[in-house]
Design a protein around this motif. Structure first.
Motif, PDB file in Angstrom:
ATOM      1  N   GLN A  87       0.822  -1.276  -0.039  1.00  0.00           N
ATOM      2  CA  GLN A  87       0.136   0.037  -0.179  1.00  0.00           C
ATOM      3  C   GLN A  87       0.984   1.242  -0.115  1.00  0.00           C
ATOM      4  OE1 GLN A  87      -2.840   0.137   3.030  1.00  0.00           O
ATOM      5  NE2 GLN A  87      -4.054   1.536   2.107  1.00  0.00           N
ATOM      6  N   ALA A  88       0.589   2.085  -0.983  1.00  0.00           N
ATOM      7  CA  ALA A  88       1.227   3.314  -1.191  1.00  0.00           C
ATOM      8  C   ALA A  88       0.493   4.532  -0.512  1.00  0.00           C
ATOM      9  CB  ALA A  88       1.968   3.562  -2.467  1.00  0.00           C
ATOM     10  N   PRO A  89       1.242   5.421  -0.307  1.00  0.00           N
ATOM     11  CA  PRO A  89       0.382   6.768   0.577  1.00  0.00           C
ATOM     12  C   PRO A  89      -0.764   6.877  -0.464  1.00  0.00           C
ATOM     13  CG  PRO A  89       2.784   6.874   0.724  1.00  0.00           C
ATOM     14  CD  PRO A  89       2.517   5.912  -0.168  1.00  0.00           C
ATOM     15  N   GLY A  90      -1.921   7.186   0.000  1.00  0.00           N
ATOM     16  CA  GLY A  90      -3.148   7.611  -0.768  1.00  0.00           C
ATOM     17  C   GLY A  90      -3.583   6.578  -1.936  1.00  0.00           C
ATOM     18  N   LYS A  91      -3.153   5.447  -1.780  1.00  0.00           N
ATOM     19  CA  LYS A  91      -3.606   4.439  -2.687  1.00  0.00           C
ATOM     20  C   LYS A  91      -4.297   3.328  -1.873  1.00  0.00           C
ATOM     21  CE  LYS A  91      -0.595   5.415  -6.514  1.00  0.00           C
ATOM     22  NZ  LYS A  91       0.511   4.759  -7.472  1.00  0.00           N
ATOM     23  N   GLU A  92      -4.892   2.514  -2.804  1.00  0.00           N
ATOM     24  CA  GLU A  92      -5.439   1.230  -2.278  1.00  0.00           C
ATOM     25  C   GLU A  92      -4.674   0.189  -1.887  1.00  0.00           C
ATOM     26  OE1 GLU A  92      -9.276   2.426  -1.741  1.00  0.00           O
ATOM     27  OE2 GLU A  92      -8.945   0.221  -1.396  1.00  0.00           O
TER      28      GLU A  92
END
Length: 125
Positions: A39-44
């Motif tokens: 999980q990357a910042p701001g992503k699912e």
């Protein structure tokens, strides 16, 4: 109860390699399908790789095919994710997941009953 503990994350330059480990505890865990998600910042949270209970089958996301390898050592109840040719877009928190009894290998988050706390992987350009 199944517990999963990830390790091996860190900071690496683009093109480099890292190996993540997931130590699993609990009865029958060696039979469970195991997966890695990120999980990357701001992503699912997205699927990365998975291995069946006996390790015979493996699945990979298209974005990591040819670069990442999932493996498991059932004697040590440990699952590994060998990551090579890392790219800045691989930067994320990586989570280990275990399916559970009766659950087959899957690319879907909902098929995994147990999750680790995550380990940060940062790839600099």
């Amino acid at each position: 109860q199944v517990q999963l503990v990830e390790s091996g994350g860190g900071l690496v330059q683009a093109g480099g390699s890292l190996r993540l480990s997931c130590a699993a505890s609990g009865r029958y865990v060696s039979l469970y399908a195991m997966g890695w998600f990120r999980q990357a910042p701001g992503k699912e949270r997205e699927f990365v790789a998975a291995a069946s209970g006996l390790g015979g089958a493996t699945y990979y996301a298209d974005s990591v095919k040819g670069r990442f390898t999932i493996s498991r050592d059932n004697g040590k109840n440990t699952v590994y994710l060998q990551m090579t040719k890392l790219k800045p877009e691989d930067t994320a928190v990586y989570y280990c997941a275990a399916g559970g009894l009766g659950r087959d290998i899957s690319t879907t988050r909902d098929e995994y009953a147990y999750w680790g706390q995550g380990t940060q992987v940062t790839v600099s350009s």
